[in-house]
Design a protein around this motif. Structure first.
Motif, PDB file in Angstrom:
ATOM      1  N   ALA A 120       0.834  -1.209   0.000  1.00 15.44           N
ATOM      2  CA  ALA A 120       0.000   0.000   0.000  1.00 15.44           C
ATOM      3  C   ALA A 120       0.864   1.253   0.000  1.00 15.44           C
ATOM      4  O   ALA A 120       0.484   2.297  -0.546  1.00 15.44           O
ATOM      5  N   ALA A 121       2.038   1.130   0.607  1.00 15.87           N
ATOM      6  CA  ALA A 121       2.908   2.306   0.738  1.00 15.87           C
ATOM      7  C   ALA A 121       3.633   2.641  -0.566  1.00 15.87           C
ATOM      8  O   ALA A 121       4.163   3.738  -0.721  1.00 15.87           O
ATOM      9  N   MET A 122       3.666   1.687  -1.501  1.00 16.26           N
ATOM     10  CA  MET A 122       4.382   1.953  -2.765  1.00 16.26           C
ATOM     11  C   MET A 122       3.646   3.019  -3.563  1.00 16.26           C
ATOM     12  O   MET A 122       2.414   3.062  -3.570  1.00 16.26           O
ATOM     13  N   PRO A 123       4.408   3.817  -4.293  1.00 16.55           N
ATOM     14  CA  PRO A 123       3.732   4.798  -5.166  1.00 16.55           C
ATOM     15  C   PRO A 123       2.978   4.077  -6.279  1.00 16.55           C
ATOM     16  O   PRO A 123       3.382   3.008  -6.721  1.00 16.55           O
ATOM     17  N   ASP A 124       1.874   4.679  -6.739  1.00 15.91           N
ATOM     18  CA  ASP A 124       1.107   4.090  -7.838  1.00 15.91           C
ATOM     19  C   ASP A 124       1.997   3.934  -9.064  1.00 15.91           C
ATOM     20  O   ASP A 124       2.856   4.773  -9.327  1.00 15.91           O
ATOM     21  N   LYS A 125       1.768   2.835  -9.794  1.00 12.41           N
ATOM     22  CA  LYS A 125       2.507   2.527 -11.029  1.00 12.41           C
ATOM     23  C   LYS A 125       4.013   2.328 -10.803  1.00 12.41           C
ATOM     24  O   LYS A 125       4.793   2.371 -11.745  1.00 12.41           O
ATOM     25  N   SER A 126       4.406   2.137  -9.553  1.00 10.68           N
ATOM     26  CA  SER A 126       5.842   1.980  -9.307  1.00 10.68           C
ATOM     27  C   SER A 126       6.329   0.568  -9.645  1.00 10.68           C
ATOM     28  O   SER A 126       7.518   0.353  -9.833  1.00 10.68           O
ATOM     29  N   ILE A 127       5.392  -0.396  -9.685  1.00 15.70           N
ATOM     30  CA  ILE A 127       5.772  -1.756 -10.089  1.00 15.70           C
ATOM     31  C   ILE A 127       5.619  -1.839 -11.605  1.00 15.70           C
ATOM     32  O   ILE A 127       4.598  -1.410 -12.148  1.00 15.70           O
ATOM     33  N   VAL A 128       6.649  -2.337 -12.268  1.00 21.14           N
ATOM     34  CA  VAL A 128       6.527  -2.444 -13.728  1.00 21.14           C
ATOM     35  C   VAL A 128       5.483  -3.503 -14.079  1.00 21.14           C
ATOM     36  O   VAL A 128       4.594  -3.260 -14.878  1.00 21.14           O
ATOM     37  N   ALA A 129       5.622  -4.678 -13.482  1.00 19.57           N
ATOM     38  CA  ALA A 129       4.663  -5.730 -13.816  1.00 19.57           C
ATOM     39  C   ALA A 129       4.350  -6.579 -12.602  1.00 19.57           C
ATOM     40  O   ALA A 129       5.247  -6.937 -11.836  1.00 19.57           O
ATOM     41  N   THR A 130       3.065  -6.907 -12.467  1.00 19.81           N
ATOM     42  CA  THR A 130       2.652  -7.868 -11.461  1.00 19.81           C
ATOM     43  C   THR A 130       2.131  -9.097 -12.173  1.00 19.81           C
ATOM     44  O   THR A 130       1.280  -8.991 -13.058  1.00 19.81           O
ATOM     45  N   LEU A 131       2.685 -10.252 -11.804  1.00 11.70           N
ATOM     46  CA  LEU A 131       2.168 -11.515 -12.319  1.00 11.70           C
ATOM     47  C   LEU A 131       1.266 -12.098 -11.249  1.00 11.70           C
ATOM     48  O   LEU A 131       1.744 -12.537 -10.208  1.00 11.70           O
ATOM     49  N   LEU A 132      -0.044 -12.064 -11.510  1.00 11.05           N
ATOM     50  CA  LEU A 132      -0.990 -12.516 -10.503  1.00 11.05           C
ATOM     51  C   LEU A 132      -1.587 -13.832 -10.927  1.00 11.05           C
ATOM     52  O   LEU A 132      -2.133 -13.943 -12.032  1.00 11.05           O
ATOM     53  N   ASN A 133      -1.447 -14.847 -10.101  1.00 12.07           N
ATOM     54  CA  ASN A 133      -2.064 -16.131 -10.423  1.00 12.07           C
ATOM     55  C   ASN A 133      -3.233 -16.408  -9.497  1.00 12.07           C
ATOM     56  O   ASN A 133      -3.371 -15.782  -8.457  1.00 12.07           O
ATOM     57  N   GLY A 134      -4.093 -17.307  -9.892  1.00  4.87           N
ATOM     58  CA  GLY A 134      -5.243 -17.671  -9.071  1.00  4.87           C
ATOM     59  C   GLY A 134      -6.482 -16.882  -9.441  1.00  4.87           C
ATOM     60  O   GLY A 134      -6.416 -15.772  -9.953  1.00  4.87           O
TER      61      GLY A 134
END
Lengths: 682, 328
Positions: free
Chosen positions: B52-66
């Motif tokens: 939650a503390a990370m700035p928005d769009k700071s992650i280049v890619a999230t690989l979400l499974n499930g």
């Protein structure tokens, strides 16, 4: 021209169709509603869109309002899609930028609430507006028509159709299941109402067929497979082994007289089992072709077991006197096998005829139980000069005092056996009243017997038919109105002893009567052939609930079927007499000639094609194509659709597991936007 | 220059997708070298508040499974969507619903009743069911809410790419990383696998006859499969013709028919309907009795044809409930 590149300008027209649509759908309301939909440039309602001014309106609007799509809400596309596509094309647009909405058959004609019918018309219109946006420009292709014609069935219908075409210079293949052409008509003695001898008028036509240079006659043969489409059918015909080489046999029949069976011993089908034949036989003296055949079931030179291919095993027990008699001609060939032959034709005329009702299904009339109860067809053979008794009407059972065969003194003919009856067949077989009177006349002529005809209603609509009825009345035939209750041999009076008693309610006299007779004739009705269902599937035709093959339109396309290039003639379409059959056969031949003389057909571009890069080569589609239009390209390991063969049925499109087949006019975008359109409306 | 940040997250899944990441083997070192893994609950310890503390769009890619079943999974999906430039649905469950989505055959109430009351192996005399809030021994834990239906990731948030498979193969995963880091991404919404059905890469393809004409269907445990012949030609349901390729025909090479985990090609709206249409049309019998007999060999059509795709299919749920509600 694609919808994305240019602004969509749809023209919408809702047709009143006089009162046909306007009485149940508020056309002005529909037009005003559609005007509000996205992409619609103009929206009008008009009294008759199919009229010249209506079509002119579309053309003018395309030019003046720069329309690039047109939707007409009116009747069935079957009726006027062609008309409006023509108008759109005349206006300068590709005709496939048009879509039609059926608000007559699908709406105004089937609803009773004007408000709801109007809402439905709006929903259907919206679906079309959403769909037409995705339409693409398409091109109509022309396909050549193969000029040869296949005629299936060699009764009077097939004979007449084949002769008409052959005389026009067209090549005809006439395929007949029995060993001779002629059909039921060849079995008749005389024909009503003129009392022409059936053989006298039919057999010259039969031999003409047999010798016509333009007719390839294949008797004792059956169509086993039909591939292709209008203009280009490939037909497989099974030619059954007759164990006699048709080309070498001269019809001298020496083999028959020399057969080791001195006397005919086996039931003779042509004579309805009333006569006997030998294992080697010709169905009847004027049979065409004039070639004998061998029945391997009873011929001594065949064993009773079968080879693995189903053919009978040839033995060596018989002295083969037939072969000796045939001599130098060498026509007899015991090793003959069924063969399959393939022909290419452009059109097909189906004249597969009828079968007569099985009288045994009406047990109250005693057929099969009392020997002196006959079917009408048996009597046709009995009164025939070349029949099993040489035209003498003698009873199956009973002898005169001197031991000679007995001739009937009184005869009852029961009409409507297996017709107009909820328990058997609902339809009127149309020919029974007339042939029953014909038989009454002939039997009286032959025997001088007292004649009784038992009828429900007399049906004599036809040229000279009512006059024939009058003639019979004058001759003194007794007409008793009432459906016969039963035929019995239970005598209640000495007069009835040893005779058959017909019990009937005489509905004109209002009494139940018992009429003793020596012979009963059952006027059996007409039924579809036992294998009509298979024949129907073979030629991709439809049939009604009663089993008769269905014409495309009962009034306006009476010899066409729903499959282009397949036509109907004769009783396979429904019971009819010889004049109607011949007229229909002529009409069917004319329809085939129309195709042949035009030389090509325009093909609806609603064909399917494979997305080559996306096809995985799973072959799921290939066996499903009813037109065998899909092939497997072994080099590229992918399916391939021959567009000329594709009829746009969509079967492969629906079944492709990876959706790699696309059909023009029915791509996913078009269909889903149409569905969304019809559902989005509230 | 700081390394690009990458996150892995799991929702309703079995953990197999995580295994694939590990299965990258030495390649994973190459990945780790190039990226900073900022979230990976299966391997490292992070707290929600860290994300939650990370700035928005700071992650280049999230690989979400499930798949998405609970309120917690939904919250994290929404949160990671906000924090990521690219959200990638990783594996069959995130893409299509996967095995968990088979639960969509049953209502929420049916599932809870069976698992907390009727299940024969259960001892729960008080018929206690999970509560969102409860107090016990002075603690007041908070549990996620169990939603009405299982959803795919893109039924909850906007998804940029899909990597298919149950689980995705290391090869496809590596290719996806290469594309991502090399800036060679296809159009948004693409599935990062070939868009042609499995038969294309199946070694048994040539042995499929033109007319399979099914007379019976057998399940893999009911017969010894010929290791070289097309499964459909052997009367075994193989989802290959209706399934995207890219797995290297892993199952058919291992003498098991394809079960469809890569989902349909891009042109197909409903994988199950498509294979049904194809298989049933090729049943040899044309009479009802014969058809019924042949199809009796497929006792669980939903589990066979929609094993991975039920959430994404156009079939309605058992009860047409709101997707986000909890039935109360």
């Amino acid at each position: 021209m694609s919808a994305k590149k240019e602004e969509l300008r749809i023209g919408f027209y809702v047709c009143h169709c006089g009162h046909n649509i306007a009485a149940m759908v508020d056309c002005a309301v529909v037009a005003r509603y559609v005007e509000t939909l996205p992409g619609v440039a103009l929206s009008r309602d008009y009294k008759y869109m199919c009229s010249d001014p209506g079509q002119e309106l579309i053309q003018q609007d395309i030019r003046e309002h720069r329309l690039n799509r047109v939707v007409v809400a009116s009747c069935s596309p079957l009726l006027h899609e062609h008309t409006f596509r023509g108008a759109v094309e005349a206006g300068g647009l590709n005709p496939f930028y048009f879509h039609m909405v059926n608000i007559r058959e699908h709406d105004s004609w089937v609803h009773t609430d004007r408000g709801e019918a109007t809402e439905k018309a709006k929903a259907l219109a919206r679906a079309a507006i959403q769909r037409v946006a995705h339409h693409k420009a398409l091109e109509i292709k022309k396909v050549e028509i193969h000029p040869d014609v296949l005629v299936v069935g060699g009764g009077i219908a097939g004979i007449h159709a084949a002769m008409t075409l052959a005389n026009a210079g067209k090549k005809v293949y006439l395929v007949e299941r029995e060993p001779s052409i002629g059909g039921h008509m060849a079995k008749f003695d005389k024909t009503f109402p003129t009392l022409d001898c059936a053989a006298c008028i039919l057999t010259p036509k039969m031999s003409e067929v047999g010798s016509h240079p333009n007719i390839t006659l294949w008797t004792y043969s059956e169509v086993t497979k039909v591939d292709g489409f209008v203009g280009n059918y490939t037909v497989q015909v099974k030619r059954k082994a007759r164990y006699v080489n048709e080309d070498l046999c001269t019809g001298c029949q020496d083999c028959i007289s020399h057969c080791v069976f001195k006397e005919p011993k086996f039931a003779d089908d042509f004579n309805e089992g009333l006569g006997k034949r030998k294992p080697i036989f010709i169905p009847f003296p004027q049979a065409t072709p004039q070639a004998v055949l061998i029945d391997p079931e009873v011929c001594l030179n065949f064993k009773r077991n079968k080879n693995p291919d189903g053919s009978p095993v040839v033995g060596d027990k018989c002295k083969k006197t037939c072969v000796e008699a045939c001599g130098e001609k060498h026509a007899i060939d015991f090793t003959q096998k069924d063969t399959l032959q393939e022909v290419k034709v452009g059109s097909i005329i189906v004249c597969t005829g009828f079968k007569t009702y099985d009288a045994g299904r009406s047990p109250a009339y005693g057929y099969g139980n009392y020997k002196n109860v006959y079917t009408a067809l048996e009597v046709e053979r009995l009164v025939n000069a070349s029949g099993p008794t040489g035209g003498e009407v003698i009873l199956r059972e009973g002898k005169n005092a001197d031991g000679s065969p007995k001739t009937p003194k009184s005869i009852g003919i029961i009409h409507c056996v297996g017709s107009r009856d909820k328990k058997t067949n609902l339809w009127c077989s149309r020919v029974c009243c007339m042939y029953s009177m014909k038989l009454a006349h002939l039997l009286r002529e032959h025997t001088g017997a007292e004649m009784y005809n038992f009828y429900i209603d007399m049906r004599t609509p036809g040229k000279g038919y009512e006059e024939f009825y009058n003639k019979l009345l004058e001759e003194g035939t007794h007409f008793i109105r009432g459906r016969v209750g039963e035929v019995t041999d239970w005598a209640m009076t000495p007069e009835e002893e040893g005779r058959l008693v017909i019990r009937v309610e005489d509905t004109l006299a209002g009494v139940v009567r018992r009429i003793p007779v020596d012979m009963v004739v059952l006027a059996t009705g007409l039924e579809p052939q036992a294998d009509a269902g298979e024949v129907r599937r073979l030629f991709n035709m439809s049939c009604g609930g009663d089993g008769w093959f269905l014409e495309r339109h009962p009034k306006l396309a009476p010899v066409s079927t729903f499959t282009d290039g397949v036509f109907l003639a004769g009783c396979c379409q429904g019971p009819k007499d010889i004049p109607d059959t011949v007229a229909q056969a002529g009409a069917a031949a004319a329809e085939a000639l129309v195709l042949i003389d035009k030389g090509y057909i325009e093909q609806e571009p609603n064909t399917a094609h494979i997305l080559e890069d996306e096809c995985s080569g799973c072959k799921s589609c290939i066996p499903l194509c009813p037109y065998t239009a899909i092939l497997f390209d072994e080099g590229r390991k992918k399916a391939y659709i021959n567009e000329a063969l594709c009829k746009g049925c969509g079967t492969c499109v629906g079944s492709c597991p990876s959706a790699s087949i696309v059909q023009n006019l029915f791509d996913d975008q078009e269909i889903f936007s149409e569905i969304e359109g019809v559902l989005a409306y509230d | 220059m700081p390394k690009p940040k990458v996150a892995f997250y799991w929702c309703a899944s079995c953990g197999g997708c995580e295994e694939t990441v590990v299965d990258l083997a030495e390649d994973i070192l190459g990945v780790v070298e190039k990226v900073d893994i900022v979230l990976w609950p299966v391997a490292m310890d992070f707290k929600y508040k860290d994300v939650a503390a990370m700035p928005d769009k700071s992650i280049v890619a999230t690989l979400l499974n499930g798949a998405i079943r609970t309120s917690e999974q939904e919250e994290l999906a929404v949160l990671l969507r906000r924090k990521s430039q690219y959200l990638i649905a990783y594996g069959a469950c995130a893409q299509l619903g996967g095995i968990p989505a088979l639960a969509n055959q049953f209502s929420r109430e049916q599932i809870l009743k069976f698992n907390y009351e009727d299940c024969p192996a259960l001892v729960n005399e008080k018929k206690t069911r999970p509560q969102i809030h409860f107090e016990e021994a002075g603690r007041a834990p908070h549990l996620p809410e169990f939603r009405n239906v299982v959803r795919t990731l893109d039924q909850v948030v906007d998804v940029d790419f899909y990597i298919p498979g149950c689980p995705p193969t290391p090869k496809l995963t590596k290719a996806a990383f290469d594309a991502l880091l090399g800036g060679k991404l296809p159009p948004k919404g693409s599935v990062l696998a070939p868009d042609i059905a499995l038969c294309d890469e199946c070694e048994r393809k040539a042995t499929k006859p033109t007319n399979v004409a099914f007379t019976e269907f057998k399940r893999p445990h009911q017969a010894l499969a010929d290791p070289t012949k097309c499964f459909l030609a052997q009367g075994m349901v193989c989802m290959g013709p209706a399934t995207r390729s890219g797995c290297g025909a892993a199952c058919t090479s291992g003498n098991m028919p394809c079960t469809g985990c890569f989902g349909p090609t891009s042109r197909v709206r409903d994988q199950g309907a498509k294979i049904l249409s194809s298989l049933c049309a090729n049943v040899e019998a044309k009479d009802e009795e014969g058809i019924r007999k042949t199809l009796a060999g497929i006792p669980d059509p939903v589990g066979t044809f929609y094993r991975y795709g039920l959430a994404k299919s156009i079939l309605r749920r058992k009860v047409d409930l709101a997707m986000t509600g909890n039935g109360h």
